[in-house]
Design a protein around this motif. Structure first.
Motif, PDB file in Angstrom:
ATOM      1  N   GLU A  91      36.601  26.616 -22.909  1.00 62.44           N
ATOM      2  CA  GLU A  91      36.677  25.711 -21.760  1.00 62.44           C
ATOM      3  C   GLU A  91      36.684  24.260 -22.217  1.00 62.44           C
ATOM      4  O   GLU A  91      37.404  23.424 -21.669  1.00 62.44           O
ATOM      5  CB  GLU A  91      35.500  25.964 -20.814  1.00 62.44           C
ATOM      6  CG  GLU A  91      35.597  27.258 -20.037  1.00 62.44           C
ATOM      7  CD  GLU A  91      34.411  27.454 -19.111  1.00 62.44           C
ATOM      8  OE1 GLU A  91      33.419  26.693 -19.232  1.00 62.44           O
ATOM      9  OE2 GLU A  91      34.461  28.363 -18.264  1.00 62.44           O
ATOM     10  N   ARG A  92      35.867  23.973 -23.221  1.00 65.33           N
ATOM     11  CA  ARG A  92      35.788  22.607 -23.731  1.00 65.33           C
ATOM     12  C   ARG A  92      37.109  22.196 -24.381  1.00 65.33           C
ATOM     13  O   ARG A  92      37.595  21.079 -24.195  1.00 65.33           O
ATOM     14  CB  ARG A  92      34.636  22.493 -24.731  1.00 65.33           C
ATOM     15  CG  ARG A  92      34.229  21.072 -25.055  1.00 65.33           C
ATOM     16  CD  ARG A  92      32.857  20.997 -25.678  1.00 65.33           C
ATOM     17  NE  ARG A  92      32.774  21.742 -26.920  1.00 65.33           N
ATOM     18  CZ  ARG A  92      31.998  22.804 -27.091  1.00 65.33           C
ATOM     19  NH1 ARG A  92      31.249  23.248 -26.110  1.00 65.33           N
ATOM     20  NH2 ARG A  92      31.963  23.440 -28.250  1.00 65.33           N
ATOM     21  N   LEU A  94      40.085  23.445 -23.677  1.00 69.87           N
ATOM     22  CA  LEU A  94      41.117  23.339 -22.642  1.00 69.87           C
ATOM     23  C   LEU A  94      41.058  22.002 -21.910  1.00 69.87           C
ATOM     24  O   LEU A  94      42.059  21.533 -21.384  1.00 69.87           O
ATOM     25  CB  LEU A  94      40.980  24.490 -21.638  1.00 69.87           C
ATOM     26  CG  LEU A  94      41.460  25.866 -22.131  1.00 69.87           C
ATOM     27  CD1 LEU A  94      41.017  26.969 -21.174  1.00 69.87           C
ATOM     28  CD2 LEU A  94      42.985  25.870 -22.263  1.00 69.87           C
ATOM     29  N   LYS A  95      39.869  21.387 -21.874  1.00 68.41           N
ATOM     30  CA  LYS A  95      39.722  20.087 -21.212  1.00 68.41           C
ATOM     31  C   LYS A  95      40.130  18.931 -22.124  1.00 68.41           C
ATOM     32  O   LYS A  95      40.279  17.804 -21.660  1.00 68.41           O
ATOM     33  CB  LYS A  95      38.271  19.892 -20.760  1.00 68.41           C
ATOM     34  CG  LYS A  95      37.850  20.835 -19.644  1.00 68.41           C
ATOM     35  CD  LYS A  95      36.385  20.620 -19.323  1.00 68.41           C
ATOM     36  CE  LYS A  95      35.910  21.598 -18.251  1.00 68.41           C
ATOM     37  NZ  LYS A  95      34.466  21.445 -17.965  1.00 68.41           N
ATOM     38  N   SER A  96      40.282  19.220 -23.403  1.00 67.23           N
ATOM     39  CA  SER A  96      40.590  18.164 -24.366  1.00 67.23           C
ATOM     40  C   SER A  96      42.039  17.691 -24.224  1.00 67.23           C
ATOM     41  O   SER A  96      42.948  18.471 -23.941  1.00 67.23           O
ATOM     42  CB  SER A  96      40.351  18.677 -25.787  1.00 67.23           C
ATOM     43  OG  SER A  96      40.761  17.725 -26.733  1.00 67.23           O
ATOM     44  N   ASP A  97      42.244  16.396 -24.436  1.00 69.07           N
ATOM     45  CA  ASP A  97      43.588  15.809 -24.382  1.00 69.07           C
ATOM     46  C   ASP A  97      44.295  15.871 -25.737  1.00 69.07           C
ATOM     47  O   ASP A  97      45.459  15.485 -25.858  1.00 69.07           O
ATOM     48  CB  ASP A  97      43.507  14.337 -23.934  1.00 69.07           C
ATOM     49  CG  ASP A  97      42.923  14.210 -22.541  1.00 69.07           C
ATOM     50  OD1 ASP A  97      43.138  15.137 -21.737  1.00 69.07           O
ATOM     51  OD2 ASP A  97      42.262  13.191 -22.271  1.00 69.07           O
ATOM     52  N   SER A 104      47.711  24.856 -25.895  1.00 72.18           N
ATOM     53  CA  SER A 104      47.075  25.001 -24.587  1.00 72.18           C
ATOM     54  C   SER A 104      47.399  26.353 -23.963  1.00 72.18           C
ATOM     55  O   SER A 104      46.539  27.010 -23.369  1.00 72.18           O
ATOM     56  CB  SER A 104      47.530  23.871 -23.658  1.00 72.18           C
ATOM     57  OG  SER A 104      46.945  24.019 -22.384  1.00 72.18           O
ATOM     58  N   THR A 108      44.720  29.186 -23.094  1.00 74.13           N
ATOM     59  CA  THR A 108      44.647  29.685 -21.715  1.00 74.13           C
ATOM     60  C   THR A 108      44.706  31.206 -21.700  1.00 74.13           C
ATOM     61  O   THR A 108      43.974  31.864 -20.945  1.00 74.13           O
ATOM     62  CB  THR A 108      45.793  29.114 -20.869  1.00 74.13           C
ATOM     63  OG1 THR A 108      45.708  27.684 -20.875  1.00 74.13           O
ATOM     64  CG2 THR A 108      45.709  29.619 -19.430  1.00 74.13           C
ATOM     65  N   ASP A 111      41.370  32.464 -22.879  1.00 75.65           N
ATOM     66  CA  ASP A 111      40.365  32.302 -21.836  1.00 75.65           C
ATOM     67  C   ASP A 111      40.523  33.365 -20.748  1.00 75.65           C
ATOM     68  O   ASP A 111      39.531  33.919 -20.254  1.00 75.65           O
ATOM     69  CB  ASP A 111      40.481  30.897 -21.224  1.00 75.65           C
ATOM     70  CG  ASP A 111      39.382  30.623 -20.220  1.00 75.65           C
ATOM     71  OD1 ASP A 111      38.202  30.660 -20.609  1.00 75.65           O
ATOM     72  OD2 ASP A 111      39.709  30.376 -19.044  1.00 75.65           O
ATOM     73  N   SER A 425      29.001  27.354 -17.145  1.00 71.00           N
ATOM     74  CA  SER A 425      29.799  26.226 -17.625  1.00 71.00           C
ATOM     75  C   SER A 425      28.858  25.184 -18.223  1.00 71.00           C
ATOM     76  O   SER A 425      27.874  24.790 -17.594  1.00 71.00           O
ATOM     77  CB  SER A 425      30.600  25.623 -16.475  1.00 71.00           C
ATOM     78  OG  SER A 425      31.089  24.350 -16.814  1.00 71.00           O
ATOM     79  N   SER A 427      29.492  22.132 -18.649  1.00 76.03           N
ATOM     80  CA  SER A 427      29.611  20.917 -17.822  1.00 76.03           C
ATOM     81  C   SER A 427      28.644  20.981 -16.647  1.00 76.03           C
ATOM     82  O   SER A 427      27.987  19.991 -16.301  1.00 76.03           O
ATOM     83  CB  SER A 427      31.043  20.766 -17.314  1.00 76.03           C
ATOM     84  OG  SER A 427      31.945  20.625 -18.380  1.00 76.03           O
TER      85      SER A 427
END
Length: 570
Positions: A91-92, A94-97, A104, A108, A111, A425, A427
């Protein structure tokens, strides 16, 4: 004479023959009885042996089934934590730019499959709980039409991807019933998933209310290959797979057994039924009562105890709050600690008993605890913390694999400040920590800055409220005494000086002397509003050694002089 002699001789001979015939008859009867008894005994023995053999075979079959279930349960428990440790970093990422489009897509996909595995593990554990009567239902009044529609929406994308038409045939716009919402959602999800798996082109879901308004039915109909009537009950047996499906259709053979178990726990039924409008269609009929049935007891899942975390190489900054992480799984504890340590200091404990020991040695601002642990579990730790005056102010976040309403209620009733289900999560966990700590800081600031705020406004629990109420009474009783200090208060409250100091510091973020001074100033503000005393009298009445010190302390605390404060609040 000769005739008489012959007659007597004949009579004697006839009597002798009659006796011999009677004896033979008796012997024949006796032999027949013996033979009949032997035959009956032999028949009974055969039946008893057959019955005992059947019992033996049944027992062996149960033992084999139980061994299979236990094996999968143990595997499921072992798999759940590693899956959580995989899912959170994914998850972390997947949030990264910083990752590209290709990476990605791969992440995905990973995940998605991790989520699938977690779903299967949860399904297996849920089935086990229904078997051992360890799944307690929490009945609430639920609008079932909306719940069915929302569940269908979750499966619409999957149905479309498989080229299926999903239709809802709802005879009612709304229907309120008493069900366990989580359990019913699991039943719906399993039946939708089963329909999508086997349908050829279309799925129909039909809801109807019985004429007596006592029950309602939901039919899940698909146009796939019909299920033979002779295996109509076998498909509800755990691990049963229809011949030919094991390789082509994904599944564990637990979805339908779990759905039926949950339906029966609602005093309802789930069965394979005939669809009158289309004999070639497959229809599962779910029948449930509208009114509230009785709930059952629940037992916590058991987990395997693991080694106590020993890692200590975390970043420590005196200016940051310290968080105690209580988790018996070393990898999970380290994972949580690495996340939390980015913003907070961390200390680790392997069970509740170790945590209590650390609480007595260190200043802890928040506790994150697993529920299932050896020696002392999370609920026992929570109860100990919230009822001990020394620790009751510390907020507690519970983490658990038991994602049911009943377990949440149990934790919250014991005083948990937050409750997160595994897999959680990171977050969300960090947001909960931030909110709990910042909310308590805001409460302290309000008490510190407001002249009218009561000391009890800082209480987090009933134990804290009782402590602060007693503390406030003692300070007010001796507020005119300039010598009032932490030693005097500790004696009057029957607490040790270090315990009192730590408790006051933890609740208010003030030293005892600072709290006493603020209490004096608040009392002075109250007397100024009343307007019955002069300022120098108020200074003496509240225990200040000099009027000048009182004046400067009041300005520093409330931003204005005592005289201006009295004018503004007339």
């Amino acid at each position: 004479m000769e005739r008489h002699a012959d007659t007597a001789k004949y009579n004697r001979l006839a009597a002798l023959v009659g006796f011999e015939c009677s004896l033979c008859s008796y012997i024949g009867i006796i032999l027949a009885i013996i033979a009949g008894s032997f035959w009956s005994w032999r028949l009974k023995t055969k039946r008893a042996m057959a019955y005992n053999m059947q019992l033996f075979e049944d027992q062996k079959e149960k033992e084999l089934y139980q061994a299979k279930i236990d094996f999968f349960i143990n595997i499921a428990h072992e798999i759940r934590t590693p899956l959580t440790l995989i899912k959170n970093p994914l998850e972390r990422l997947l949030k990264s730019d910083k990752i590209g489009e290709k990476e990605s897509k791969s992440l995905t996909l990973m995940d998605k499959n991790v989520s699938r595995l977690l779903s299967l593990v949860n399904q297996l554990l849920d089935f086990r709980k229904t078997e051992i009567e360890g799944y307690r239902l929490s009945f609430v009044r639920t609008e079932i039409v909306t719940l069915l529609t929302e569940t269908a929406k979750r499966f619409q994308e999957s149905a479309t991807a498989n080229g299926l038409l999903l239709n809802l045939d709802l005879s009612l716009s709304e229907l309120y019933v008493f069900v366990d919402k989580e359990a019913i959602t699991k039943i719906f999800s399993n039946l939708f998933s089963n329909a999508i798996k086997y349908a050829a082109g279309s799925i129909i879901v039909r809801l109807q209310l019985a004429p007596d308004y006592e029950t309602f039915t939901i039919d899940f109909i698909n146009d796939g290959k019909p299920i033979p009537a002779e295996i109509g009950e076998k498909i509800f047996e755990p691990f049963y797979r229809i011949a030919g499906d094991a390789g082509s259709k994904p599944g564990t053979g637990l979805g339908l057994p779990l759905a039926r178990s949950l339906a029966e726990m609602h005093n309802g039924t789930l069965q394979l039924a005939k669809f009158a409008d289309g004999p070639s269609m497959t229809m599962f009929r779910l029948t449930l009562p509208v009114k509230l049935p009785e709930s059952i007891k629940q037992t916590e899942e058991e987990v395997t105890a693991q080694a106590t975390p020993q890692r200590t190489d975390f970043i420590h900054d005196e200016s940051r709050p310290t968080i105690l992480i209580v988790e018996d799984n070393k990898e999970m504890a380290t994972f949580i600690a690495d996340e939390v340590n980015q913003l907070y200091n961390v200390t680790l404990a392997g069970n509740g008993a170790e945590a209590i020991g650390l609480l007595k040695k260190h200043s802890i601002q928040l506790i994150i605890s697993d529920v299932m642990m050896p020696v002392m579990d999370g609920f026992a730790l929570l109860k100990e913390v919230k009822t001990d005056i020394e620790f009751s102010h510390i907020p507690v976040i519970l983490l658990t694999a038991k994602n049911t309403m009943q377990s949440r209620l149990e934790g919250l009733e014991l005083g948990a400040d937050a409750y997160l289900d595994k897999p959680f999560s990171t977050s969300l966990l960090m947001a909960q920590i931030s909110n709990l700590i910042s909310n308590r800081d805001n409460i302290r600031k309000f008490y510190f800055n407001s002249p009218i705020a009561n000391m009890k406004s800082m209480a987090y629990t009933k134990a804290d409220e009782n402590f602060l109420e007693k503390l406030n009474e003692i300070i007010n009783e001796h507020i005119g005494n300039p010598n009032l200090d932490v030693n005097m208060i500790a004696d009057l409250m029957h607490l040790s000086r270090p315990t009192l100091y730590r408790k006051i510091r933890a609740i208010s973020d003030l030293t005892p002397n600072e709290l006493i001074k603020i209490s004096r100033l608040k009392k002075a503000a109250e007397l100024l509003i009343q307007g019955n005393m002069k300022i120098y009298e108020i200074s003496e009445a509240t225990g200040f050694s000099s009027q000048s010190y009182f004046w400067s302390a009041f300005i520093k605390q409330f931003g204005m002089s005592p005289s201006n404060y009295a004018k503004e609040n007339k």
